[in-house]
Design a protein around this motif. Structure first.
Motif, PDB file in Angstrom:
ATOM      1  N   UNK A   2      48.073  15.528  75.012  1.00  0.00           N
ATOM      2  CA  UNK A   2      48.545  16.766  75.177  1.00  0.00           C
ATOM      3  C   UNK A   2      50.085  16.417  75.520  1.00  0.00           C
ATOM      4  N   UNK A   3      51.119  17.238  74.650  1.00  0.00           N
ATOM      5  CA  UNK A   3      52.377  16.953  74.683  1.00  0.00           C
ATOM      6  C   UNK A   3      53.139  17.483  76.069  1.00  0.00           C
ATOM      7  N   UNK A   4      53.855  16.611  76.556  1.00  0.00           N
ATOM      8  CA  UNK A   4      54.748  17.133  77.600  1.00  0.00           C
ATOM      9  C   UNK A   4      55.649  18.145  77.412  1.00  0.00           C
ATOM     10  N   UNK A   5      55.629  19.425  78.115  1.00  0.00           N
ATOM     11  CA  UNK A   5      56.558  20.267  77.868  1.00  0.00           C
ATOM     12  C   UNK A   5      57.635  20.059  78.503  1.00  0.00           C
ATOM     13  N   UNK A   6      59.016  19.959  78.089  1.00  0.00           N
ATOM     14  CA  UNK A   6      60.097  19.610  78.449  1.00  0.00           C
ATOM     15  C   UNK A   6      61.034  21.186  78.472  1.00  0.00           C
ATOM     16  N   UNK A   7      62.152  21.204  79.312  1.00  0.00           N
ATOM     17  CA  UNK A   7      63.069  22.407  79.246  1.00  0.00           C
ATOM     18  C   UNK A   7      63.689  22.227  78.072  1.00  0.00           C
ATOM     19  N   UNK A   8      64.113  23.560  77.579  1.00  0.00           N
ATOM     20  CA  UNK A   8      64.979  23.542  76.465  1.00  0.00           C
ATOM     21  C   UNK A   8      66.495  23.628  76.825  1.00  0.00           C
ATOM     22  N   UNK A   9      67.407  23.557  76.019  1.00  0.00           N
ATOM     23  CA  UNK A   9      68.676  23.741  76.408  1.00  0.00           C
ATOM     24  C   UNK A   9      68.939  25.149  76.868  1.00  0.00           C
TER      25      UNK A   9
END
Length: 109
Positions: A1-8
């Motif tokens: 599962x991909x890690x969800x990072x914050x968006x700009x």
């Protein structure tokens, strides 16, 4: 599962976790082409083993207390304190208390 990072432009809460610290995990908050920011969570007595990264690093203790060993020097950090480490310096972290910290790594291209 991909890690969800914050968006700009997205606001990220890095307040102390308080009573939720013991159930929290270390998480990468975001990664860009130049930097990576991680919320490190370590319970008392746990450690992050010696390692090096190719970029400069800051460790900002948000809550608790930790010791940071870098380049043969041991330093203690408490809430509100920050340490800067040069690139390629062997370092490790040990939680003296339940601790969370904000770790920023400059990514070398």
């Amino acid at each position: 599962m991909a890690i969800s990072h914050a968006s700009p432009g997205q606001v990220i809460d890095v307040s102390p976790l308080g009573e939720h610290l013991v159930e929290s995990k270390t998480i990468a908050l975001f990664k860009s082409s130049d930097i990576e920011v991680i919320r490190l969570v370590l319970l008392a007595g746990k450690s992050f083993p010696p390692h090096k990264v190719s970029g400069e690093v800051t460790i900002h203790c948000i809550e608790g207390a930790m010791s940071v060993s870098a380049g043969g020097v041991d330093s203690s950090l408490r809430a509100g304190q920050l340490i800067y480490l040069e690139a390629n310096v062997l370092h490790s972290v040990n939680a003296l208390e339940n601790t969370s910290a904000l770790v920023t790594i400059a990514l070398v291209k």
